[in-house]
Design a protein around this motif. Structure first.
Motif, PDB file in Angstrom:
ATOM      1  N   ILE A 110       0.838  -1.204   0.000  1.00 24.03           N
ATOM      2  CA  ILE A 110       0.000   0.000   0.000  1.00 24.03           C
ATOM      3  C   ILE A 110       0.872   1.253   0.000  1.00 24.03           C
ATOM      4  O   ILE A 110       0.631   2.204  -0.762  1.00 24.03           O
ATOM      5  N   ILE A 111       1.895   1.263   0.847  1.00 21.27           N
ATOM      6  CA  ILE A 111       2.782   2.434   0.925  1.00 21.27           C
ATOM      7  C   ILE A 111       3.498   2.660  -0.397  1.00 21.27           C
ATOM      8  O   ILE A 111       3.554   3.789  -0.911  1.00 21.27           O
ATOM      9  N   GLU A 112       4.017   1.589  -0.986  1.00 16.17           N
ATOM     10  CA  GLU A 112       4.739   1.738  -2.248  1.00 16.17           C
ATOM     11  C   GLU A 112       3.795   2.168  -3.379  1.00 16.17           C
ATOM     12  O   GLU A 112       4.153   2.981  -4.230  1.00 16.17           O
ATOM     13  N   PHE A 113       2.570   1.656  -3.372  1.00 14.80           N
ATOM     14  CA  PHE A 113       1.605   1.975  -4.418  1.00 14.80           C
ATOM     15  C   PHE A 113       1.249   3.461  -4.425  1.00 14.80           C
ATOM     16  O   PHE A 113       1.152   4.087  -5.481  1.00 14.80           O
ATOM     17  N   TYR A 114       1.067   4.040  -3.224  1.00 15.68           N
ATOM     18  CA  TYR A 114       0.591   5.427  -3.154  1.00 15.68           C
ATOM     19  C   TYR A 114       1.704   6.466  -3.000  1.00 15.68           C
ATOM     20  O   TYR A 114       1.485   7.636  -3.302  1.00 15.68           O
ATOM     21  N   THR A 115       2.866   6.065  -2.512  1.00 16.52           N
ATOM     22  CA  THR A 115       3.947   7.045  -2.315  1.00 16.52           C
ATOM     23  C   THR A 115       5.081   6.857  -3.317  1.00 16.52           C
ATOM     24  O   THR A 115       5.915   7.753  -3.473  1.00 16.52           O
ATOM     25  N   GLY A 116       5.125   5.682  -3.961  1.00 13.28           N
ATOM     26  CA  GLY A 116       6.205   5.417  -4.905  1.00 13.28           C
ATOM     27  C   GLY A 116       7.529   5.094  -4.244  1.00 13.28           C
ATOM     28  O   GLY A 116       8.563   5.016  -4.908  1.00 13.28           O
ATOM     29  N   ARG A 117       7.509   4.898  -2.916  1.00 11.19           N
ATOM     30  CA  ARG A 117       8.745   4.594  -2.184  1.00 11.19           C
ATOM     31  C   ARG A 117       8.535   3.385  -1.281  1.00 11.19           C
ATOM     32  O   ARG A 117       7.417   3.071  -0.879  1.00 11.19           O
ATOM     33  N   LYS A 118       9.633   2.714  -0.954  1.00 10.04           N
ATOM     34  CA  LYS A 118       9.579   1.617   0.006  1.00 10.04           C
ATOM     35  C   LYS A 118       9.224   2.177   1.389  1.00 10.04           C
ATOM     36  O   LYS A 118       9.526   3.335   1.702  1.00 10.04           O
ATOM     37  N   ALA A 119       8.604   1.340   2.205  1.00  8.79           N
ATOM     38  CA  ALA A 119       8.231   1.761   3.552  1.00  8.79           C
ATOM     39  C   ALA A 119       9.474   2.037   4.395  1.00  8.79           C
ATOM     40  O   ALA A 119      10.418   1.243   4.408  1.00  8.79           O
ATOM     41  N   ILE A 120       9.479   3.181   5.079  1.00 15.64           N
ATOM     42  CA  ILE A 120      10.599   3.535   5.967  1.00 15.64           C
ATOM     43  C   ILE A 120      10.554   2.672   7.229  1.00 15.64           C
ATOM     44  O   ILE A 120      11.576   2.190   7.707  1.00 15.64           O
ATOM     45  N   LEU A 121       9.343   2.494   7.765  1.00 20.89           N
ATOM     46  CA  LEU A 121       9.166   1.649   8.943  1.00 20.89           C
ATOM     47  C   LEU A 121       8.638   0.287   8.496  1.00 20.89           C
ATOM     48  O   LEU A 121       7.678   0.200   7.729  1.00 20.89           O
ATOM     49  N   GLY A 122       9.267  -0.761   8.991  1.00 18.10           N
ATOM     50  CA  GLY A 122       8.907  -2.104   8.563  1.00 18.10           C
ATOM     51  C   GLY A 122       7.615  -2.614   9.176  1.00 18.10           C
ATOM     52  O   GLY A 122       7.149  -2.132  10.210  1.00 18.10           O
ATOM     53  N   ASN A 123       7.031  -3.587   8.500  1.00 16.77           N
ATOM     54  CA  ASN A 123       5.889  -4.341   9.006  1.00 16.77           C
ATOM     55  C   ASN A 123       6.405  -5.623   9.655  1.00 16.77           C
ATOM     56  O   ASN A 123       7.465  -6.130   9.285  1.00 16.77           O
TER      57      ASN A 123
END
Length: 471
Positions: free
Chosen positions: A326-339
Motif C-alpha cells: 500500500i505504501i509503495e503503491f501510493y507514495t512510490g517509495r519503500k516503507a521507511i518503517l517495517g511491518n
C-alpha cells in the motif's frame, strides 16, 4: 533471544539519551523514589484516571498503573520515526480515498478484491463520499515496537478511534509535578499543547462556506464506555462541548446540539462512537448512541466527522499485512518503517503453518483491540493452544498470526530497584491540511516480568515518553 535494553544495551553500557537522567538517578534516595511512586498513584486516583475492564463482574473500573522512570528517545531517533509515520499516514489516507472511489489498487491486483468486499469494516455507504478537506483519518495512533538499536516496526495502525492520548498528557503533567528539577536539567520536547493542536486540526477540516469559526464537539457513548475519562478530558482541554447522541438532532440539514438557548449548529464532531452506532437510520436501527440522519448531513458535506466513517478498514489486521504494498503503491517509495511478517489465516497454507506452530506465534483477531481475543503462543498452555486451533479452523478469515518479537525493554521502578520490562509506543498523529506528530506519545509497559502484553486491560501500565530536544 535477549531483548534490547534501551537504557543499558549490554547490561552495563549506558546509552547516550539516558546519560543526564542516569546522572540524576544515581544521586536519588531509593526511599524518596518509592514515595514519589505513591504520590503518582495518589495524583492519578484524585484525578480519576481510570479505565474500564469489560467482562469482569467486580473491580471493572481500575486505576491505570504508572511508572515514574521515563522512556527517553534521542532527537535523531524521533526524526527517523516521524518520517516513517508521516509516510504511513499519507498512504493510509490515500488508500481510504481510493477504495471508496476509483479502487485503483484493486484494479492493479495489489490487494485481493475479496479482502475489501467481504470486510465488515468496509462501509458501502461511504462509496463516492469524500470528507471535507479530503481527510479520512484525522487522528491516528500508530503502535510501534523496537527490537534493536536501529530496528523499529509498526505493530498496528489505529485509524478508527485511537485512545490513550489523555494518559500521555497526564503522565507528563504528573512527572513535571513530581520532578520539576529534572525538566530544568534535561531539555524535553513538550506534549502539553496537544489539545490546542487537536482543536486547530479539527477546525481546519470543517465544511467550507462557514460564516464564523467552526463549532467542535466530542461525541461520547457515555460514562459507561471504557475511555469515557479521555472523552471528557479532551473536551475539557479543548474547551468544546462533550455530547451524547441524545443531545443531538438534525435541524435544517445540519447537526445541532441542545443548549439552554435552543439548538446550536455543530460543524465538526470528534466522535468516539463506533460506525455501527453512528446513525440508526443507516446502520444499526437499535442504536441509542448516535444521531438519526447524521449520515445524510455528512454525505451532503455539512458536517465533518473525525475520524470518517469506514476508516476501520485501514486498521484491519489483514489489510495491515499488505501495508508495504500500500505504501509503495501510493507514495512510490519503500516503507521507511517495517511491518511485522504476518500470516493471513484465511489462506489455507498459512492456516496450516499457524496451526502447526501455535506455540511460537502471536495470533490476533483481524478486528480485535485491547489485547482481547488473542493468543500469545509461548505463554499459552497446551489446552489453550488446542482450543484456539479449533477457533482458527472454524473462522480462519477472522485471524492473522505473527512471530513473537523480542520487544525492547525499559527500566521500571520495583521494590528491589530498577528492572527491565517490555514496552511499545503509540505516537499520536493529527491530520488536516498538514500532518502533526506530538513528540513522544504513549509508552505502554508490560509490568509483569517476561510478559509481552502491554495493554492496560491485560495488566500493563504506562510511562512518560521523553523526546530530547537535541542529541
Amino acid at each position: 533471544m535477549v531483548a534490547f535494553n534501551e537504557m543499558h544495551p549490554d547490561g552495563a553500557e549506558l546509552r547516550k539519551p539516558y546519560a543526564a537522567y542516569d546522572s540524576w538517578l544515581s544521586k536519588q534516595d531509593p526511599h524518596r523514589l518509592a514515595d514519589k511512586m505513591r504520590d503518582a498513584e495518589r495524583v492519578f486516583r484524585k484525578t480519576g484516571i481510570t479505565f474500564n475492564v469489560y467482562g469482569e463482574e467486580e473491580a471493572a473500573e481500575r486505576l491505570i498503573p504508572f511508572d515514574i522512570v521515563p522512556r527517553i528517545l534521542a532527537g535523531s531517533e524521533w526524526r527517523r520515526l516521524t518520517q516513517g509515520i508521516e509516510q504511513r499516514v499519507q498512504a493510509l489516507n490515500a488508500f481510504l480515498d481510493d477504495i471508496y472511489h476509483r479502487q485503483e489498487i484493486l484494479k492493479a491486483g495489489r490487494i485481493p478484491k475479496a479482502l475489501i468486499a467481504n470486510n465488515e469494516a468496509f462501509l458501502p455507504e461511504m462509496i463516492g463520499v469524500r470528507p471535507p478537506g479530503g481527510v479520512y483519518t484525522h487522528i491516528i495512533g500508530v503502535d510501534i515496537v523496537r527490537t534493536s538499536e536501529n530496528e523499529f516496526f509498526v505493530l498496528e495502525d489505529n485509524a478508527r478511534t485511537p485512545s490513550g492520548v489523555s494518559y500521555m498528557l497526564e503522565n507528563r503533567e504528573t512527572m513535571m509535578q513530581l520532578f520539576p528539577e529534572l525538566f530544568q536539567r534535561i531539555r524535553v520536547r513538550p506534549v502539553e499543547n496537544y489539545p490546542q493542536l487537536l482543536r486547530q486540526s479539527l477546525a481546519a477540516v470543517a465544511p467550507g462556506g462557514l460564516k464564523s469559526s467552526p463549532t467542535v464537539a466530542v461525541l461520547t457513548p457515555g460514562s459507561y464506555n471504557s475511555a469515557y475519562f479521555e472523552h471528557a478530558f479532551l473536551a475539557d482541554q479543548m474547551g468544546v462541548e462533550l455530547v451524547e447522541g441524545q443531545d443531538l438532532r438534525v435541524v435544517d440539514g445540519h447537526v445541532a446540539m441542545r443548549t439552554t438557548e435552543g439548538y446550536k449548529q455543530i460543524d465538526v464532531i470528534y466522535r468516539r462512537v463506533d460506525d455501527d452506532f453512528l446513525d440508526p437510520l443507516t446502520f444499526r436501527p437499535d442504536s441509542a448512541l448516535g444521531v438519526p440522519g447524521i449520515m445524510d448531513v455528512y454525505r451532503a458535506g455539512n458536517i465533518t466527522i473525525a475520524n470518517a466513517p469506514g476508516t476501520g478498514i485501514a486498521d484491519d489486521k489483514a489489510i495491515y499485512s499488505y501495508m508495504p504494498e500500500i505504501i509503495e503503491f501510493y507514495t512510490g517509495r519503500k516503507a521507511i518503517l517495517g511491518n511485522i511478517p504476518t500470516w493471513r489465516c484465511s489462506e489455507p497454507d498459512s492456516l496450516k503453518y499457524v496451526q502447526e506452530h501455535l506455540t511460537e506465534l502471536v495470533v490476533k483477531e483481524v478486528h480485535g483491540s485491547g489485547g482481547y481475543g488473542m493468543l500469545v503462543g509461548p505463554a499459552a498452555s497446551k489446552k489453550e493452544c488446542e482450543d484456539f486451533s479449533k477457533k482458527l479452523a472454524a473462522k480462519p478469515h477472522n485471524y492473522i498470526a505473527q512471530p513473537t518479537l523480542s520487544l525492547s525493554t525499559c527500566p521500571i521502578l520495583t521494590e528491589s530497584g530498577l528492572a527491565p520490562r517490555h514496552v511499545d509506543l503509540r505516537p499520536f498523529v493529527l491530520v488536516s491540511d498538514r500532518i502533526q506528530i506530538v513528540p513522544g506519545g504513549l509508552t505502554r509497559v508490560a509490568l509483569k516480568e517476561g510478559s509481552l502484553v502491554v495493554n492496560s486491560s491485560q495488566g500493563g501500565g504506562t510511562k512518560d515518553t521523553w523526546v530530547l530536544m537535541d542529541d
